[in-house]
Design a protein around this motif. Sequence first.
Motif, PDB file in Angstrom:
ATOM      1  N   LYS A  37       1.058  -1.137  -0.104  1.00 11.20           N
ATOM      2  CA  LYS A  37       0.069   0.183   0.241  1.00 11.20           C
ATOM      3  C   LYS A  37       0.409   1.165   0.225  1.00 11.20           C
ATOM      4  O   LYS A  37       0.430   1.964  -0.734  1.00 11.20           O
ATOM      5  CB  LYS A  37      -1.018   0.819   1.519  1.00 11.20           C
ATOM      6  N   THR A  38       2.009   1.240   0.464  1.00 13.27           N
ATOM      7  CA  THR A  38       2.966   2.607   0.613  1.00 13.27           C
ATOM      8  C   THR A  38       4.203   2.177   0.472  1.00 13.27           C
ATOM      9  O   THR A  38       4.838   0.660   0.542  1.00 13.27           O
ATOM     10  CB  THR A  38       2.980   3.094   1.719  1.00 13.27           C
ATOM     11  N   ASN A  39       5.047   3.383  -0.030  1.00 13.93           N
ATOM     12  CA  ASN A  39       6.831   2.643  -0.308  1.00 13.93           C
ATOM     13  C   ASN A  39       7.225   3.294   0.826  1.00 13.93           C
ATOM     14  O   ASN A  39       7.403   4.398   1.209  1.00 13.93           O
ATOM     15  CB  ASN A  39       7.138   3.580  -1.708  1.00 13.93           C
ATOM     16  N   VAL A  40       7.395   2.127   1.945  1.00 10.31           N
ATOM     17  CA  VAL A  40       8.212   2.366   3.013  1.00 10.31           C
ATOM     18  C   VAL A  40       9.838   3.046   2.524  1.00 10.31           C
ATOM     19  O   VAL A  40       9.960   3.379   3.417  1.00 10.31           O
ATOM     20  CB  VAL A  40       8.323   1.399   4.096  1.00 10.31           C
ATOM     21  N   ALA A  41      10.127   2.256   1.366  1.00  9.68           N
ATOM     22  CA  ALA A  41      12.082   3.030   1.694  1.00  9.68           C
ATOM     23  C   ALA A  41      11.565   4.860   1.001  1.00  9.68           C
ATOM     24  O   ALA A  41      12.738   5.427   1.613  1.00  9.68           O
ATOM     25  CB  ALA A  41      12.286   2.419   0.347  1.00  9.68           C
ATOM     26  N   LYS A  42      10.768   5.117   0.854  1.00 11.46           N
ATOM     27  CA  LYS A  42      10.799   6.579   0.308  1.00 11.46           C
ATOM     28  C   LYS A  42      10.628   7.490   1.885  1.00 11.46           C
ATOM     29  O   LYS A  42      11.289   8.413   1.696  1.00 11.46           O
ATOM     30  CB  LYS A  42       9.608   7.067  -0.185  1.00 11.46           C
ATOM     31  N   THR A  43      10.553   7.098   2.588  1.00 12.92           N
ATOM     32  CA  THR A  43      10.250   7.309   3.871  1.00 12.92           C
ATOM     33  C   THR A  43      11.448   6.810   4.930  1.00 12.92           C
ATOM     34  O   THR A  43      11.779   7.923   6.035  1.00 12.92           O
ATOM     35  CB  THR A  43       9.970   6.669   4.975  1.00 12.92           C
ATOM     36  N   VAL A  44      11.976   6.152   4.239  1.00 12.55           N
ATOM     37  CA  VAL A  44      14.416   6.866   5.217  1.00 12.55           C
ATOM     38  C   VAL A  44      15.356   7.239   4.567  1.00 12.55           C
ATOM     39  O   VAL A  44      14.998   7.382   3.036  1.00 12.55           O
ATOM     40  CB  VAL A  44      14.554   4.755   4.801  1.00 12.55           C
ATOM     41  N   PRO A  45      15.396   8.148   5.240  1.00 14.06           N
ATOM     42  CA  PRO A  45      16.705   9.401   4.674  1.00 14.06           C
ATOM     43  C   PRO A  45      17.691   8.401   4.369  1.00 14.06           C
ATOM     44  O   PRO A  45      18.366   7.196   5.003  1.00 14.06           O
ATOM     45  CB  PRO A  45      16.743   9.990   6.150  1.00 14.06           C
ATOM     46  N   ALA A  46      18.289   8.671   3.265  1.00 12.50           N
ATOM     47  CA  ALA A  46      19.262   8.183   2.584  1.00 12.50           C
ATOM     48  C   ALA A  46      20.508   8.594   3.047  1.00 12.50           C
ATOM     49  O   ALA A  46      20.995   9.986   4.208  1.00 12.50           O
ATOM     50  CB  ALA A  46      19.539   9.622   0.513  1.00 12.50           C
ATOM     51  N   PRO A  47      21.907   8.116   3.279  1.00 14.86           N
ATOM     52  CA  PRO A  47      22.452   7.900   4.090  1.00 14.86           C
ATOM     53  C   PRO A  47      23.011   9.188   3.614  1.00 14.86           C
ATOM     54  O   PRO A  47      22.905   9.512   2.117  1.00 14.86           O
ATOM     55  CB  PRO A  47      23.658   6.725   3.490  1.00 14.86           C
ATOM     56  N   ARG A  48      24.213  10.176   4.006  1.00 14.78           N
ATOM     57  CA  ARG A  48      24.772  10.847   3.492  1.00 14.78           C
ATOM     58  C   ARG A  48      26.307  10.725   2.969  1.00 14.78           C
ATOM     59  O   ARG A  48      26.921   9.312   2.984  1.00 14.78           O
ATOM     60  CB  ARG A  48      25.842  12.066   4.948  1.00 14.78           C
ATOM     61  N   MET A  49      25.989  11.809   2.269  1.00  8.76           N
ATOM     62  CA  MET A  49      27.554  10.959   1.537  1.00  8.76           C
ATOM     63  C   MET A  49      28.757  11.499   1.999  1.00  8.76           C
ATOM     64  O   MET A  49      28.893  12.600   2.774  1.00  8.76           O
ATOM     65  CB  MET A  49      27.138  12.151  -0.199  1.00  8.76           C
ATOM     66  N   GLN A  50      29.937  10.180   1.754  1.00  9.06           N
ATOM     67  CA  GLN A  50      31.181  11.038   2.436  1.00  9.06           C
ATOM     68  C   GLN A  50      32.208  11.868   1.503  1.00  9.06           C
ATOM     69  O   GLN A  50      31.868  11.530   0.814  1.00  9.06           O
ATOM     70  CB  GLN A  50      32.247  10.068   3.288  1.00  9.06           C
ATOM     71  N   ASN A  51      32.867  13.080   2.198  1.00  7.37           N
ATOM     72  CA  ASN A  51      33.810  14.235   1.474  1.00  7.37           C
ATOM     73  C   ASN A  51      34.650  13.828   1.049  1.00  7.37           C
ATOM     74  O   ASN A  51      34.995  13.459   2.681  1.00  7.37           O
ATOM     75  CB  ASN A  51      33.138  15.347   1.782  1.00  7.37           C
ATOM     76  N   LYS A  52      35.368  12.792   0.064  1.00 13.70           N
ATOM     77  CA  LYS A  52      36.485  12.652   0.254  1.00 13.70           C
ATOM     78  C   LYS A  52      37.714  14.041   0.257  1.00 13.70           C
ATOM     79  O   LYS A  52      37.746  14.712  -0.681  1.00 13.70           O
ATOM     80  CB  LYS A  52      36.267  11.943  -0.719  1.00 13.70           C
ATOM     81  N   LEU A  53      38.934  13.696   0.704  1.00 12.99           N
ATOM     82  CA  LEU A  53      39.446  14.891   0.692  1.00 12.99           C
ATOM     83  C   LEU A  53      40.221  14.591  -0.057  1.00 12.99           C
ATOM     84  O   LEU A  53      41.080  14.449  -1.161  1.00 12.99           O
ATOM     85  CB  LEU A  53      41.067  14.926   1.911  1.00 12.99           C
ATOM     86  N   PRO A  54      41.125  15.513  -0.975  1.00 15.50           N
ATOM     87  CA  PRO A  54      41.420  15.670  -2.477  1.00 15.50           C
ATOM     88  C   PRO A  54      42.576  14.720  -2.600  1.00 15.50           C
ATOM     89  O   PRO A  54      43.327  15.227  -0.749  1.00 15.50           O
ATOM     90  CB  PRO A  54      40.894  16.476  -2.564  1.00 15.50           C
ATOM     91  N   ALA A  55      43.680  14.106  -3.156  1.00 15.27           N
ATOM     92  CA  ALA A  55      45.005  13.446  -3.291  1.00 15.27           C
ATOM     93  C   ALA A  55      45.690  14.926  -3.481  1.00 15.27           C
ATOM     94  O   ALA A  55      45.275  16.049  -4.400  1.00 15.27           O
ATOM     95  CB  ALA A  55      45.187  12.943  -4.430  1.00 15.27           C
ATOM     96  N   TYR A  56      46.481  14.946  -2.559  1.00 15.51           N
ATOM     97  CA  TYR A  56      47.581  16.222  -2.650  1.00 15.51           C
ATOM     98  C   TYR A  56      49.052  15.517  -2.390  1.00 15.51           C
ATOM     99  O   TYR A  56      49.829  14.488  -2.109  1.00 15.51           O
ATOM    100  CB  TYR A  56      47.613  17.663  -1.822  1.00 15.51           C
ATOM    101  N   PHE A  57      50.637  16.020  -3.510  1.00 15.77           N
ATOM    102  CA  PHE A  57      50.982  16.644  -3.058  1.00 15.77           C
ATOM    103  C   PHE A  57      52.366  16.036  -1.429  1.00 15.77           C
ATOM    104  O   PHE A  57      51.726  17.495  -1.269  1.00 15.77           O
ATOM    105  CB  PHE A  57      52.170  17.149  -4.230  1.00 15.77           C
ATOM    106  N   SER A  58      53.357  15.607  -1.363  1.00 13.64           N
ATOM    107  CA  SER A  58      54.053  15.763   0.309  1.00 13.64           C
ATOM    108  C   SER A  58      54.781  17.455  -0.412  1.00 13.64           C
ATOM    109  O   SER A  58      54.935  17.104  -1.700  1.00 13.64           O
ATOM    110  CB  SER A  58      54.677  14.948   0.714  1.00 13.64           C
ATOM    111  N   VAL A  59      55.467  17.402   0.884  1.00 15.46           N
ATOM    112  CA  VAL A  59      56.650  18.847   0.493  1.00 15.46           C
ATOM    113  C   VAL A  59      57.963  18.374  -0.857  1.00 15.46           C
ATOM    114  O   VAL A  59      58.521  18.836  -1.662  1.00 15.46           O
ATOM    115  CB  VAL A  59      56.798  18.837   1.659  1.00 15.46           C
ATOM    116  N   ASP A  60      57.935  16.660   0.156  1.00 19.54           N
ATOM    117  CA  ASP A  60      58.927  16.025  -0.664  1.00 19.54           C
ATOM    118  C   ASP A  60      58.238  15.647  -2.187  1.00 19.54           C
ATOM    119  O   ASP A  60      59.971  15.971  -3.114  1.00 19.54           O
ATOM    120  CB  ASP A  60      59.916  15.235   0.455  1.00 19.54           C
ATOM    121  N   GLU A  61      57.721  15.549  -2.228  1.00 15.09           N
ATOM    122  CA  GLU A  61      56.782  15.257  -3.685  1.00 15.09           C
ATOM    123  C   GLU A  61      56.747  15.982  -4.711  1.00 15.09           C
ATOM    124  O   GLU A  61      57.156  16.028  -5.961  1.00 15.09           O
ATOM    125  CB  GLU A  61      55.901  14.080  -3.513  1.00 15.09           C
TER     126      GLU A  61
END
Length: 219
Positions: A97-121
Motif C-alpha cells: 500500500k505504501t513505499n516504505v523505502a521513501k520514508t527512510v532518509p538516504a545516508p550522507r555522502m562522504q566528502n573525500k579529501l582531495p589527493a595532494y603532494f607532500s612537500v618532498d614529492e
Amino acid sequence: MEKAIQEFKNYLLVEKNASQHTLDGYLNDITQFQDFLTHSGHAIESSTIQLEKIDRLAVRSFMGHLYSKNISGATMRRKLSTLSSFFRFLCREGYLKTNVAKTVPAPRMQNKLPAYFSVDEMFRLLELPQGEGFLPVRDRALLELFYSCGLRISELVALTLEDINLDSRMVKVLGKGGKERILPMGRHCVEALNLYLNTRMDKIRDYCSGTEKLFLNHR
C-alpha cells in the motif's frame, strides 16, 4: 517474494528496456535485502517473507546492517534507491500500500579529501626537468608557476603573456565562472619564468610563430 522479484525483473526488461548491467545491479541489491530479511527475521511469518509486513524499520535495519559492514554512503544510497523503485512497482501491482523505502532518509555522502603532494614529492617534481633546452626550461617555469600560485591545470594552460607581470611579481588568473584573481609569484617562479621567456622568444623567432599564449608546445 520470489514471484514479485520475477515480475519486477520482467518489468525492467519489457517496460524499462533495462540493460543487463542495470538489471544485474537491481537484482543483486534486492537479493541482498531478501537475504537480510531471512536472516534477521524482519517480515518473516511461517518461515516466509511476507511483503505486506516489510516496514520502515526493516529498511532502516538493512541500512544499519550495511553501515556496520563499512559499505560506502554512495553504495548505500544506491541500494536504498533500488528498494524504492522495487517497492514503487509493488505498490503499482497491489502487493504493497505504501513505499516504505521513501520514508527512510538516504545516508550522507562522504566528502573525500582531495589527493595532494607532500612537500618532498613536490620538490622532486620541480627537479624533474633537466637540461637547458626549450622543453626543460618551459617545464620548470610551468611547474614553478603551478606550485607557487596553486593554479588549476586549466588556468595554467590558458595564461597569456599579458597575464604575467615579472616586475610586480604578479599573475592574473581567470578561474571558474569567469572570476579573475591576482596572485603573487615567488622568487624562484619569477626566475624560472624570466629564463623561459627568453627561450620562448628564440623559439618564436626560429619558427615565425606568433602567439600570445604563455606556454608553447614543442612544435
